[in-house]
Design a protein around this motif. Sequence first.
Motif, short mmCIF file in Angstrom:
data_model
loop_
_atom_site.label_atom_id
_atom_site.label_comp_id
_atom_site.label_asym_id
_atom_site.label_seq_id
_atom_site.Cartn_x
_atom_site.Cartn_y
_atom_site.Cartn_z
N UNK A 182 0.82 -1.20 0.00
CA UNK A 182 0.00 0.00 0.00
C UNK A 182 0.85 1.24 0.00
N UNK A 183 0.20 2.36 -0.29
CA UNK A 183 0.85 3.65 -0.27
C UNK A 183 -0.03 4.59 0.52
N UNK A 184 0.55 5.24 1.52
CA UNK A 184 -0.18 6.13 2.41
C UNK A 184 0.47 7.50 2.31
N UNK A 185 -0.08 8.36 1.45
CA UNK A 185 0.61 9.61 1.16
C UNK A 185 1.93 9.31 0.47
N UNK A 186 3.04 9.78 1.04
CA UNK A 186 4.36 9.51 0.46
C UNK A 186 5.01 8.27 1.06
N UNK A 187 4.31 7.60 1.96
CA UNK A 187 4.87 6.43 2.65
C UNK A 187 4.38 5.16 1.97
N UNK A 188 5.32 4.26 1.62
CA UNK A 188 4.97 2.96 1.07
C UNK A 188 5.18 1.89 2.13
N UNK A 189 4.41 0.81 2.04
CA UNK A 189 4.59 -0.28 3.00
C UNK A 189 4.28 -1.62 2.34
#
Length: 271
Positions: A182-189
């Motif tokens: 997933x991608x949460x704003x500029x953060x990927x996980x």
Amino acid sequence: LIDYANRTHDARDDWTPPQGIEVDQIAGWGVDSTIGGVQFYTSKRAVIAAGPDFISERLVPEYRPVFIEDGDGTVPVPSALAMASSANVKSYWLNLTSAEVKHANIFGDSDLRTFLNKILKKDTSELPMNISTLPPSSANSRHLIFILHSPLTLQLSDPQGNSTGSQPDGTATESVSGSSYGKFGEVQYIIAPEGPSYTLGMRGLDSGVFSLDIEEYDGSQITASSTIANVPVSTSTTAHLTISDGIDSASPLSVDEDGDGVRLGRGFDGH
């Protein structure tokens, strides 16, 4: 937005169904990629000159999603079961820990379809195996979470050649068994079960610095975490590490900053 949310809650939180109307609310549970909140914090960010040398560090605001198993991958249980149980409001939990479905295709679950049929026939005295009137016990599933703050792709591969993560063209894959991206704003996980031998790879998309967090979970409890921060990155940067059985088995992160084939190993700050 906060004012709007407060007005919405004031209008809806105390709503109850009219007399004679029965409500059956069913929550998916056990998908450990459910986002239960957002953590805000500050961290030291390197400021880079024209060359690769750091010239200073400054504190910058950061954020990251907080993951829980108390949901279906999208909706946390407290939202799915928003109405308090009463004589005409009944609450149920659908255990998805061993299912191949999440929020988007939850009606593909055979137990849920069987249960909906029972509700329509007013015959809920015997529940399907994965549906209960009480919250399930913690799954106690050991899994890893990789969180990347950076202008890079993020991809996890297993020995069979399956991959989960992002591609330079913006597309994403989720073919590693039991994993999610997933991608949460500029953060990927990326979230993946612990145990198989994985390779984590990254490729630069822009200039800057990146930070990578790895967290190890047992159910909903974090058991170990490690961070590597302020690594310079350009559009030519590639980086990878291997990990086979928890954070202790992780190799140093191998980084080729400018694509010249010379790699530097960077270790993690574990705690």
